[in-house]
Motif scaffolding. Structure first.
Motif, PDB file in Angstrom:
ATOM      1  N   ILE A  55       0.707  -1.454  -0.425  1.00 15.18           N
ATOM      2  CA  ILE A  55      -0.231  -0.346   0.312  1.00 15.18           C
ATOM      3  C   ILE A  55       0.626   1.101   0.096  1.00 15.18           C
ATOM      4  CG2 ILE A  55      -1.824   1.215   0.972  1.00 15.18           C
ATOM      5  CD1 ILE A  55      -2.234  -1.645   2.532  1.00 15.18           C
ATOM      6  N   ILE A  56       2.463   0.959   0.901  1.00 16.56           N
ATOM      7  CA  ILE A  56       2.236   2.246   0.851  1.00 16.56           C
ATOM      8  C   ILE A  56       3.426   2.499  -0.611  1.00 16.56           C
ATOM      9  CG2 ILE A  56       5.095   3.198   1.941  1.00 16.56           C
ATOM     10  CD1 ILE A  56       3.690   1.805   4.651  1.00 16.56           C
ATOM     11  N   ALA A  57       3.875   1.288  -0.918  1.00 12.75           N
ATOM     12  CA  ALA A  57       4.855   1.227  -2.588  1.00 12.75           C
ATOM     13  C   ALA A  57       3.804   2.439  -3.076  1.00 12.75           C
ATOM     14  CB  ALA A  57       5.236   0.577  -3.104  1.00 12.75           C
ATOM     15  N   GLY A  58       2.795   1.820  -3.380  1.00 11.47           N
ATOM     16  CA  GLY A  58       1.409   2.164  -4.422  1.00 11.47           C
ATOM     17  C   GLY A  58       1.362   3.394  -3.617  1.00 11.47           C
ATOM     18  N   ILE A  59       1.427   4.538  -3.066  1.00 13.31           N
ATOM     19  CA  ILE A  59       1.140   5.220  -2.909  1.00 13.31           C
ATOM     20  C   ILE A  59       2.131   6.980  -2.687  1.00 13.31           C
ATOM     21  CG2 ILE A  59       0.186   7.555  -0.796  1.00 13.31           C
ATOM     22  CD1 ILE A  59      -1.707   4.809   0.700  1.00 13.31           C
ATOM     23  N   GLY A  60       3.733   5.764  -2.112  1.00 14.82           N
ATOM     24  CA  GLY A  60       4.735   6.571  -2.188  1.00 14.82           C
ATOM     25  C   GLY A  60       5.294   7.149  -0.772  1.00 14.82           C
ATOM     26  N   LYS A  61       4.292   6.722   0.063  1.00 12.48           N
ATOM     27  CA  LYS A  61       4.359   7.165   1.583  1.00 12.48           C
ATOM     28  C   LYS A  61       3.065   6.927   2.576  1.00 12.48           C
ATOM     29  CE  LYS A  61       4.082  11.952  -0.193  1.00 12.48           C
ATOM     30  NZ  LYS A  61       4.007  13.139   0.123  1.00 12.48           N
ATOM     31  N   ALA A  74       4.746   3.212  10.039  1.00 11.10           N
ATOM     32  CA  ALA A  74       3.413   2.858   9.529  1.00 11.10           C
ATOM     33  C   ALA A  74       2.904   2.167  10.296  1.00 11.10           C
ATOM     34  CB  ALA A  74       3.886   1.363   9.103  1.00 11.10           C
ATOM     35  N   ARG A  75       3.131   2.226  12.183  1.00 10.98           N
ATOM     36  CA  ARG A  75       2.822   1.821  13.216  1.00 10.98           C
ATOM     37  C   ARG A  75       1.511   3.270  13.432  1.00 10.98           C
ATOM     38  NH1 ARG A  75       7.335   0.030  17.654  1.00 10.98           N
ATOM     39  NH2 ARG A  75       8.259  -1.867  16.127  1.00 10.98           N
ATOM     40  N   THR A 173     -11.062  11.843 -10.810  1.00 10.55           N
ATOM     41  CA  THR A 173     -11.039   9.941  -9.884  1.00 10.55           C
ATOM     42  C   THR A 173      -9.549  10.188  -9.648  1.00 10.55           C
ATOM     43  OG1 THR A 173     -11.404   8.510 -11.277  1.00 10.55           O
ATOM     44  CG2 THR A 173     -13.403   9.492 -10.435  1.00 10.55           C
ATOM     45  N   GLU A 174      -7.852  11.087  -9.184  1.00 11.60           N
ATOM     46  CA  GLU A 174      -6.724  10.858  -9.067  1.00 11.60           C
ATOM     47  C   GLU A 174      -7.002  11.019  -7.610  1.00 11.60           C
ATOM     48  OE1 GLU A 174      -4.761   8.127 -11.000  1.00 11.60           O
ATOM     49  OE2 GLU A 174      -6.533   8.564 -12.746  1.00 11.60           O
ATOM     50  N   MET A 175      -5.883   9.962  -7.050  1.00 12.31           N
ATOM     51  CA  MET A 175      -5.665  10.240  -5.533  1.00 12.31           C
ATOM     52  C   MET A 175      -4.814  11.453  -5.561  1.00 12.31           C
ATOM     53  SD  MET A 175      -3.799   8.633  -2.489  1.00 12.31           S
ATOM     54  CE  MET A 175      -4.700   6.938  -2.283  1.00 12.31           C
ATOM     55  N   VAL A 176      -5.116  12.856  -4.763  1.00 17.60           N
ATOM     56  CA  VAL A 176      -4.533  13.496  -4.585  1.00 17.60           C
ATOM     57  C   VAL A 176      -4.177  13.428  -3.548  1.00 17.60           C
ATOM     58  CG1 VAL A 176      -4.552  16.057  -3.916  1.00 17.60           C
ATOM     59  CG2 VAL A 176      -6.323  14.999  -5.709  1.00 17.60           C
ATOM     60  N   VAL A 177      -2.021  13.421  -3.546  1.00 21.27           N
ATOM     61  CA  VAL A 177      -1.605  13.967  -2.022  1.00 21.27           C
ATOM     62  C   VAL A 177      -0.935  14.598  -1.956  1.00 21.27           C
ATOM     63  CG1 VAL A 177       0.613  11.752  -1.906  1.00 21.27           C
ATOM     64  CG2 VAL A 177      -1.711  10.697  -3.213  1.00 21.27           C
ATOM     65  N   LEU A 178      -0.807  15.320  -0.961  1.00 21.25           N
ATOM     66  CA  LEU A 178      -0.364  16.107  -0.423  1.00 21.25           C
ATOM     67  C   LEU A 178       1.090  16.099  -0.079  1.00 21.25           C
ATOM     68  CD1 LEU A 178      -3.352  17.260   1.826  1.00 21.25           C
ATOM     69  CD2 LEU A 178      -2.784  17.832  -0.387  1.00 21.25           C
ATOM     70  N   GLU A 179       1.429  17.242   0.570  1.00 20.26           N
ATOM     71  CA  GLU A 179       2.645  16.989   0.711  1.00 20.26           C
ATOM     72  C   GLU A 179       2.985  16.734   2.178  1.00 20.26           C
ATOM     73  OE1 GLU A 179       6.431  19.580  -1.531  1.00 20.26           O
ATOM     74  OE2 GLU A 179       4.849  20.546  -2.858  1.00 20.26           O
ATOM     75  N   CYS A 180       4.060  16.245   1.849  1.00 15.64           N
ATOM     76  CA  CYS A 180       3.920  15.980   4.406  1.00 15.64           C
ATOM     77  C   CYS A 180       5.272  17.237   4.429  1.00 15.64           C
ATOM     78  CB  CYS A 180       4.899  14.878   3.966  1.00 15.64           C
ATOM     79  SG  CYS A 180       3.585  13.391   3.830  1.00 15.64           S
TER      80      CYS A 180
END
Length: 243
Positions: A55-61, A74-75, A173-180
């Motif tokens: 899951i993390i690999a797919g999102i990128g973070k 991830a905890r 409908t793409e997931m929007v991933v904000l900067e951390c």
């Protein structure tokens, strides 16, 4: 009660198509009421914790798309099923083979990350008619349909209407991933407006820089402001410690 003409108009507006034998579909998903044809057993839908790395690999973070929240490890997250396991069970998987149930539980198409609060206490087993996320609602609605199409799951009419209401306003409908690591204002996390600014209050009155405002510091601050233009609002979130 709605007339038959009203229902026909509503169905047409939603893109619901009638098929042979009176079966209806919405965006390729069969419309039907939920049915628990066999008892639901959570153990039938087992998945390994290791799927979290996929899951993390797919999102990128390490990121929760429902809230736009970034996590340090991830905890801090739960593995979240977009179409919940019990919802899928009642939408057709109750009659599926054991292998299909296991494959569904582990399919990253239906998996994301969420905080324990969101996963366990807010969304839970709710469907899209009962709950949609504050962020990435367009992605969530579309992904719900993708999962249902892949596994031949049905959808009830209330959920179809709720999803259509969401998708009707979507440019993507793409997931929007904000900067951390950026301030909330920069990341545009759409938090509700807050009265006052605690940082400004601490800068103004926290003389000893301990992160709190004592009564004595507040009185000194009031004295320093005598004769000055009164601010339009008094900071409302600063913590005032009593001694």
């Amino acid at each position: 009660m709605k007339s038959s003409g009203t229902w026909i108009a509503l169905i047409a507006a939603l893109g619901i198509q009638a098929k042979a034998l009176g079966q209806e579909t919405y965006r390729g998903v069969r419309i039907a009421a939920e049915v628990r044809c066999t008892p639901y057993d959570r153990d039938d839908y087992a998945y390994p914790q290791s799927v979290e790395s996929q899951i993390i690999a797919g999102i990128g973070k390490i990121y929760g798309p429902y809230t736009g929240q970034c996590f340090a490890t991830a905890r801090e997250t739960d593995i979240e099923h977009i179409v919940s396991l019990s919802e899928a069970h009642d939408s057709g998987l109750c009659s599926a083979s054991a292998a299909t149930k296991t494959r569904f539980a582990r399919d990253v198409l239906n998996l994301t990350l969420a905080s324990p609060r969101v996963n366990r206490y807010e969304k839970g087993a709710k469907d899209a008619a009962e709950w949609q996320p504050q962020r990435n609602a367009c992605w969530f609605a579309n992904r719900t349909l993708e999962v249902r199409r892949k596994y031949g799951l049905s959808i009830d009419r209330r959920e179809a209407i709720a999803i259509e209401n969401t998708l009707a306003g979507c440019a993507s409908t793409e997931m929007v991933v904000l900067e951390c690591g950026l301030p909330a204002e920069t990341r545009n996390t759409a938090q509700p407006p807050r009265r006052g600014n605690p940082i400004d209050a601490l800068e103004r009155w926290d003389d000893n820089r301990n992160g709190q405002i004592t009564c004595a510091e507040a009185r000194r601050g009031r004295g320093r402001n005598e004769g000055a233009t009164r601010p339009r609002s008094v900071p409302a979130i600063a913590t005032i410690a009593t001694r």
